[in-house]
Design a protein around this motif. Structure first.
Motif, PDB file in Angstrom:
ATOM      1  N   PHE A 176       0.825  -1.213   0.000  1.00  0.00           N
ATOM      2  CA  PHE A 176       0.000   0.000   0.000  1.00  0.00           C
ATOM      3  C   PHE A 176       0.857   1.261   0.000  1.00  0.00           C
ATOM      4  N   GLY A 177       1.958   1.227   0.813  1.00  0.00           N
ATOM      5  CA  GLY A 177       2.783   2.425   0.925  1.00  0.00           C
ATOM      6  C   GLY A 177       4.166   2.284   0.323  1.00  0.00           C
ATOM      7  N   GLY A 178       4.557   1.063  -0.002  1.00  0.00           N
ATOM      8  CA  GLY A 178       5.893   0.817  -0.537  1.00  0.00           C
ATOM      9  C   GLY A 178       6.050  -0.668  -0.792  1.00  0.00           C
ATOM     10  N   ASN A 179       7.268  -1.073  -1.048  1.00  0.00           N
ATOM     11  CA  ASN A 179       7.503  -2.492  -1.324  1.00  0.00           C
ATOM     12  C   ASN A 179       7.438  -3.326  -0.042  1.00  0.00           C
ATOM     13  N   VAL A 180       6.887  -4.515  -0.177  1.00  0.00           N
ATOM     14  CA  VAL A 180       6.824  -5.480   0.922  1.00  0.00           C
ATOM     15  C   VAL A 180       7.795  -6.608   0.565  1.00  0.00           C
ATOM     16  N   THR A 181       8.787  -6.829   1.431  1.00  0.00           N
ATOM     17  CA  THR A 181       9.851  -7.791   1.136  1.00  0.00           C
ATOM     18  C   THR A 181       9.681  -9.064   1.963  1.00  0.00           C
ATOM     19  N   VAL A 182       9.871 -10.191   1.290  1.00  0.00           N
ATOM     20  CA  VAL A 182       9.610 -11.493   1.905  1.00  0.00           C
ATOM     21  C   VAL A 182      10.802 -12.421   1.680  1.00  0.00           C
ATOM     22  N   VAL A 183      11.199 -13.155   2.717  1.00  0.00           N
ATOM     23  CA  VAL A 183      12.177 -14.242   2.595  1.00  0.00           C
ATOM     24  C   VAL A 183      11.395 -15.552   2.659  1.00  0.00           C
ATOM     25  N   ARG A 189       9.008 -15.417   5.866  1.00  0.00           N
ATOM     26  CA  ARG A 189       9.268 -14.356   6.842  1.00  0.00           C
ATOM     27  C   ARG A 189       9.168 -13.014   6.134  1.00  0.00           C
ATOM     28  N   VAL A 190       8.236 -12.175   6.526  1.00  0.00           N
ATOM     29  CA  VAL A 190       8.120 -10.836   5.946  1.00  0.00           C
ATOM     30  C   VAL A 190       9.098  -9.929   6.688  1.00  0.00           C
ATOM     31  N   ILE A 191      10.082  -9.387   5.974  1.00  0.00           N
ATOM     32  CA  ILE A 191      11.146  -8.640   6.657  1.00  0.00           C
ATOM     33  C   ILE A 191      11.062  -7.135   6.457  1.00  0.00           C
ATOM     34  N   ASP A 192      10.264  -6.669   5.527  1.00  0.00           N
ATOM     35  CA  ASP A 192      10.139  -5.218   5.344  1.00  0.00           C
ATOM     36  C   ASP A 192       8.720  -4.858   4.930  1.00  0.00           C
ATOM     37  N   TYR A 193       8.047  -4.147   5.821  1.00  0.00           N
ATOM     38  CA  TYR A 193       6.684  -3.669   5.551  1.00  0.00           C
ATOM     39  C   TYR A 193       6.530  -2.291   6.202  1.00  0.00           C
ATOM     40  N   SER A 194       7.661  -1.588   6.289  1.00  0.00           N
ATOM     41  CA  SER A 194       7.729  -0.357   7.070  1.00  0.00           C
ATOM     42  C   SER A 194       6.808   0.751   6.572  1.00  0.00           C
ATOM     43  N   GLN A 195       6.411   0.696   5.296  1.00  0.00           N
ATOM     44  CA  GLN A 195       5.563   1.757   4.760  1.00  0.00           C
ATOM     45  C   GLN A 195       4.074   1.415   4.814  1.00  0.00           C
TER      46      GLN A 195
END
Length: 224
Positions: A111-118, A134-140
């Motif tokens: 929604f706000g940026g890229n969502v990164t998954v391992v 493991r979702v490692i980046d959802y900061s936005q």
């Protein structure tokens, strides 16, 4: 006119000093930021290499660290698709029971940026199965909505998925027409049930399944 030039000059000097200061600060903490990122990535790699039912490591923990050290941990782009990007390095392991396991990562727009998954995929006689995520980046993502993707009980909705559930592409249940059934039953059909735990936030879990689908597609392409 003279006052305007004076004010402009003061602002320019202030901006230059601020920029220089921020640059020095960044250079000073860059190493520590990288160390923290690497530690978080290694932690995620170890997590996805566990049996989702028993919590036991599929590969000896010492071997995991050795493979990561040998392969490298700096992020590289393996392939860009229009829907998102698959990232490496791709780590290859042999599990304790002799199966080939592959760990890689990827991202897709949330929604706000890229969502990164391992994720860890295991090669079986019927194709690749998704072992763990493991979702490692959802900061936005929006707090209280999309950012709920960081909760472990929600991430567990995305795995494990057998080969038959991956072949036609994973979908969140809203995109699949909200079929009835338990979370475990729906995963066998390639459907991730999240509408009951992430009400009003479809875009973020959709980004996770998109990233997983791209990783699966990449593995299929390189294994031919």
């Amino acid at each position: 006119m003279k006052d305007i030039l004076k004010t402009g000059l003061i602002l320019m000097v202030f901006t230059a000093i601020s920029g220089l200061f921020l640059g020095f600060v960044y250079v000073g903490v860059k190493g520590k930021i990288q160390e923290a990122d690497n530690a978080a990535k290694l932690s995620a790699i170890k997590f996805v290499l566990k049996d989702p039912l028993t919590g036991d490591y599929l590969v000896d923990e010492k071997e995991i660290e050795e493979v990561v050290k040998k392969t490298g941990i700096e992020t590289v782009v393996l392939k860009e698709y229009k829907e998102g990007v698959v990232l490496g390095p791709m780590y290859e392991f042999v599990t304790k029971d002799g199966r080939n396991a592959y760990v890689l990562s990827g991202y897709a727009p949330g929604f706000g940026g890229n969502v990164t998954v391992v994720a860890c995929f295991i090669k079986t006689e019927d194709g690749f199965m998704l072992n763990s995520v493991r979702v490692i980046d959802y900061s936005q993502e929006t707090p209280g909505l999309g950012a709920k993707i960081g909760e472990e009980n929600i991430q567990r909705r995305f795995f494990p998925v057998p080969p038959e559930g991956l072949k036609n592409g994973l979908k969140v249940d809203k995109d699949a027409g909200l079929p009835k059934g338990s979370s475990e039953e729906l995963k066998k059909q390639g459907v991730v049930k999240v509408s009951d735990v992430m009400t009003g936030a479809t875009i973020t879990p959709r980004a996770v399944v998109t990233a997983l689908n791209l990783m699966y597609r990449y593995l299929e392409e390189v294994s031919k």
